[in-house]
Design a protein around this motif. Structure first.
Motif, PDB file in Angstrom:
ATOM      1  N   GLY B 100       0.795  -1.222   0.000  1.00  0.00           N
ATOM      2  CA  GLY B 100       0.000   0.000   0.000  1.00  0.00           C
ATOM      3  C   GLY B 100       0.820   1.261   0.000  1.00  0.00           C
ATOM      4  O   GLY B 100       0.253   2.363   0.066  1.00  0.00           O
ATOM      5  N   ALA B 101       2.151   1.125  -0.087  1.00  0.00           N
ATOM      6  CA  ALA B 101       2.975   2.332  -0.168  1.00  0.00           C
ATOM      7  C   ALA B 101       2.789   2.993  -1.526  1.00  0.00           C
ATOM      8  O   ALA B 101       2.705   2.316  -2.550  1.00  0.00           O
ATOM      9  CB  ALA B 101       4.443   1.979   0.045  1.00  0.00           C
ATOM     10  N   GLN B 133       8.588   7.106  11.608  1.00  0.00           N
ATOM     11  CA  GLN B 133       7.514   6.112  11.528  1.00  0.00           C
ATOM     12  C   GLN B 133       6.903   6.020  10.138  1.00  0.00           C
ATOM     13  O   GLN B 133       6.270   5.016   9.790  1.00  0.00           O
ATOM     14  CB  GLN B 133       6.422   6.441  12.555  1.00  0.00           C
ATOM     15  CG  GLN B 133       6.904   6.399  14.002  1.00  0.00           C
ATOM     16  CD  GLN B 133       7.382   5.013  14.405  1.00  0.00           C
ATOM     17  OE1 GLN B 133       6.722   4.013  14.134  1.00  0.00           O
ATOM     18  NE2 GLN B 133       8.546   4.944  15.052  1.00  0.00           N
ATOM     19  N   SER B 134       7.080   7.064   9.320  1.00  0.00           N
ATOM     20  CA  SER B 134       6.509   7.029   7.972  1.00  0.00           C
ATOM     21  C   SER B 134       7.242   6.054   7.056  1.00  0.00           C
ATOM     22  O   SER B 134       6.746   5.713   5.988  1.00  0.00           O
ATOM     23  CB  SER B 134       6.536   8.432   7.360  1.00  0.00           C
ATOM     24  OG  SER B 134       7.863   8.899   7.233  1.00  0.00           O
ATOM     25  N   MET B 135       8.407   5.616   7.475  1.00  0.00           N
ATOM     26  CA  MET B 135       9.181   4.658   6.688  1.00  0.00           C
ATOM     27  C   MET B 135       8.580   3.270   6.915  1.00  0.00           C
ATOM     28  O   MET B 135       8.638   2.724   8.011  1.00  0.00           O
ATOM     29  CB  MET B 135      10.646   4.717   7.143  1.00  0.00           C
ATOM     30  CG  MET B 135      11.625   4.123   6.155  1.00  0.00           C
ATOM     31  SD  MET B 135      13.322   4.185   6.812  1.00  0.00           S
ATOM     32  CE  MET B 135      13.628   5.948   6.889  1.00  0.00           C
ATOM     33  N   LEU B 136       7.992   2.710   5.855  1.00  0.00           N
ATOM     34  CA  LEU B 136       7.272   1.444   6.003  1.00  0.00           C
ATOM     35  C   LEU B 136       8.160   0.232   5.755  1.00  0.00           C
ATOM     36  O   LEU B 136       7.924  -0.845   6.308  1.00  0.00           O
ATOM     37  CB  LEU B 136       6.077   1.418   5.048  1.00  0.00           C
ATOM     38  CG  LEU B 136       5.062   2.546   5.240  1.00  0.00           C
ATOM     39  CD1 LEU B 136       3.989   2.476   4.166  1.00  0.00           C
ATOM     40  CD2 LEU B 136       4.449   2.485   6.635  1.00  0.00           C
ATOM     41  N   ALA B 137       9.133   0.404   4.891  1.00  0.00           N
ATOM     42  CA  ALA B 137      10.088  -0.663   4.600  1.00  0.00           C
ATOM     43  C   ALA B 137      11.403  -0.014   4.209  1.00  0.00           C
ATOM     44  O   ALA B 137      11.402   1.093   3.643  1.00  0.00           O
ATOM     45  CB  ALA B 137       9.572  -1.562   3.472  1.00  0.00           C
ATOM     46  N   TRP B 138      12.515  -0.676   4.494  1.00  0.00           N
ATOM     47  CA  TRP B 138      13.820  -0.053   4.268  1.00  0.00           C
ATOM     48  C   TRP B 138      14.872  -1.133   4.046  1.00  0.00           C
ATOM     49  O   TRP B 138      14.719  -2.273   4.480  1.00  0.00           O
ATOM     50  CB  TRP B 138      14.196   0.821   5.461  1.00  0.00           C
ATOM     51  CG  TRP B 138      14.169   0.081   6.763  1.00  0.00           C
ATOM     52  CD1 TRP B 138      15.194  -0.605   7.352  1.00  0.00           C
ATOM     53  CD2 TRP B 138      13.035  -0.080   7.633  1.00  0.00           C
ATOM     54  NE1 TRP B 138      14.772  -1.169   8.538  1.00  0.00           N
ATOM     55  CE2 TRP B 138      13.452  -0.866   8.735  1.00  0.00           C
ATOM     56  CE3 TRP B 138      11.704   0.367   7.592  1.00  0.00           C
ATOM     57  CZ2 TRP B 138      12.588  -1.219   9.776  1.00  0.00           C
ATOM     58  CZ3 TRP B 138      10.845  -0.005   8.638  1.00  0.00           C
ATOM     59  CH2 TRP B 138      11.305  -0.775   9.710  1.00  0.00           C
ATOM     60  N   ARG B 161       4.133   5.545   2.640  1.00  0.00           N
ATOM     61  CA  ARG B 161       2.702   5.585   2.328  1.00  0.00           C
ATOM     62  C   ARG B 161       2.414   6.692   1.329  1.00  0.00           C
ATOM     63  O   ARG B 161       1.635   6.516   0.405  1.00  0.00           O
ATOM     64  CB  ARG B 161       1.897   5.814   3.614  1.00  0.00           C
ATOM     65  CG  ARG B 161       0.404   5.746   3.443  1.00  0.00           C
ATOM     66  CD  ARG B 161      -0.072   4.304   3.343  1.00  0.00           C
ATOM     67  NE  ARG B 161       0.166   3.570   4.585  1.00  0.00           N
ATOM     68  CZ  ARG B 161       0.178   2.241   4.686  1.00  0.00           C
ATOM     69  NH1 ARG B 161      -0.041   1.512   3.606  1.00  0.00           N
ATOM     70  NH2 ARG B 161       0.421   1.642   5.814  1.00  0.00           N
ATOM     71  N   ASP B 162       3.058   7.858   1.535  1.00  0.00           N
ATOM     72  CA  ASP B 162       2.853   8.986   0.626  1.00  0.00           C
ATOM     73  C   ASP B 162       4.091   9.863   0.620  1.00  0.00           C
ATOM     74  O   ASP B 162       5.042   9.624   1.383  1.00  0.00           O
ATOM     75  CB  ASP B 162       1.604   9.787   1.013  1.00  0.00           C
ATOM     76  CG  ASP B 162       1.636  10.245   2.461  1.00  0.00           C
ATOM     77  OD1 ASP B 162       2.741  10.571   2.946  1.00  0.00           O
ATOM     78  OD2 ASP B 162       0.582  10.280   3.103  1.00  0.00           O
ATOM     79  N   GLY B 206       2.077  -0.113  -5.052  1.00  0.00           N
ATOM     80  CA  GLY B 206       1.418  -0.540  -3.825  1.00  0.00           C
ATOM     81  C   GLY B 206       1.809  -1.921  -3.351  1.00  0.00           C
ATOM     82  O   GLY B 206       1.572  -2.271  -2.189  1.00  0.00           O
ATOM     83  N   GLN B 207       2.400  -2.711  -4.239  1.00  0.00           N
ATOM     84  CA  GLN B 207       2.884  -4.020  -3.820  1.00  0.00           C
ATOM     85  C   GLN B 207       4.260  -3.849  -3.175  1.00  0.00           C
ATOM     86  O   GLN B 207       5.075  -3.057  -3.665  1.00  0.00           O
ATOM     87  CB  GLN B 207       2.986  -4.968  -5.026  1.00  0.00           C
ATOM     88  CG  GLN B 207       1.657  -5.231  -5.711  1.00  0.00           C
ATOM     89  CD  GLN B 207       0.655  -5.870  -4.757  1.00  0.00           C
ATOM     90  OE1 GLN B 207       0.975  -6.862  -4.115  1.00  0.00           O
ATOM     91  NE2 GLN B 207      -0.517  -5.282  -4.653  1.00  0.00           N
TER      92      GLN B 207
END
Lengths: 114, 211
Positions: B100-101, B133-138, B161-162, B206-207
């Motif tokens: 969903g990113a 916290q906005s970093m969803l994956a790294w 996310r955005d 988003g994937q």
């Protein structure tokens, strides 16, 4: 946006070199710093003695108004390397130098609340 | 998993969408298990016009397809291509993140320094998700092979996310400008980042990309 943000240089000079370094900061570094939005807060010399046989701790603090200004300052220093070259050009005066970023304790939480 | 990224600096940036539309079916012939091809978003620095990111099961699978990608990209009018081939380095995913990113960001870095400085640079970089916290994956990866004029050594990728998560929280948090950025600062006595970075980002489908 919260501020100010402080850029702090902690410098240990070689014996007898502090006065020359402080003069160079005023004459050569200050104009470059001002051009990228930095304001000179103060230069502290410890011990406050000019002595050819004495090593001094020189603490230079600069400020920028906020985070946006900090990034403007940082980008300016990368596009124009003369500020970085100042330190290499005066390496013979410096035994050790540390550079850090800081903020007043009262705005620490606010800065992190982005 | 083996990763391949190419940053295309187009001769005519007004062609970006046309180039991507022409590129997508050709990328499907590269046998990549994951394909990202997107126009860079406003605000990139040295970030080109198109990001191509491909993933393969392993390096052998990639090397079998390398000529296919090279020929595909050679046919595009570019002023320069920056690129990196790399196995995945230390990575993380935010609890509960399954996709969903909207934004995929990659930072190509040329770092040189003592082993201690490079280790601390990596440690500082990898501590950022603790605060941002906005970093969803790294993922921070060493580079096996660099393409282009800069000898890239590291890739620092993230999903957000955005765009606000990248341009807001990531850029403004003190962990960035007071902890990590010193390694990029030529006035910092032990700075390690020796060349201008390639800071670039594009829309994600988003994937999850970083797994």
């Amino acid at each position: 946006m919260s501020g100010p943000i402080f850029i702090v240089e902690r410098i240990t000079t070689h014996p007898g070199c502090a006065e020359k370094l402080v003069a160079a900061i005023h004459d050569d570094y200050l104009p470059l710093a001002t051009a990228r939005g930095m304001s000179l807060d103060r230069i502290l010399v410890s011990p406050p003695i000019w002595d050819p046989e004495l090593s001094n701790e020189v603490t230079v603090t600069w400020t920028v108004p906020d985070t946006a200004a900090w990034w403007q300052m940082a980008k300016g220093g990368r596009a124009d390397r003369r500020s970085a070259e100042f330190w290499t050009n005066h390496a013979d005066l410096i035994a050790h130098r540390e550079r850090s970023m800081a903020a007043p304790s009262g705005i620490v939480q606010e800065l992190a609340d982005v | 998993m083996y990763n391949v990224t190419r940053i295309l600096h187009l001769t005519d940036p007004t062609d970006t969408q046309v180039v991507i539309e022409q590129l997508r079916p050709k990328l499907d012939t590269t046998a990549a298990s994951r394909i990202v091809a997107g126009a860079t978003l406003p605000g990139v620095i040295n970030g080109g016009d198109v990001i191509v990111h491909l993933q393969y099961a392993d390096q052998e699978a990639w090397l079998a397809q390398r000529d296919v990608l090279d020929k595909t990209l050679d046919a595009i009018a570019t002023t320069r291509i920056d690129g990196v081939d790399y196995a995945g380095g230390p990575a993380g995913v935010r609890d509960g993140y399954t996709g969903g990113a909207d934004v995929y960001r990659t930072l190509l870095i040329h770092a040189e320094g003592s082993d201690g400085a490079l280790a601390q640079f990596s440690a500082d970089t990898l501590c950022m998700p603790r605060y941002v916290q906005s970093m969803l994956a790294w993922r921070l990866s060493p580079v096996d092979r660099a393409i282009g004029p800069t000898p890239w050594t590291h890739v620092w990728e993230q999903e957000y996310r955005d765009l606000d998560g990248l341009l807001g929280e990531y850029m403004l948090h003190p962990v960035h400008w007071a902890v990590v950025d010193r390694w990029f600062d030529p006035e910092f006595p032990d700075f390690v980042v020796r060349s201008p970075v390639c800071h670039t980002y594009c829309p994600s489908d988003g994937q999850p990309i970083i797994t």
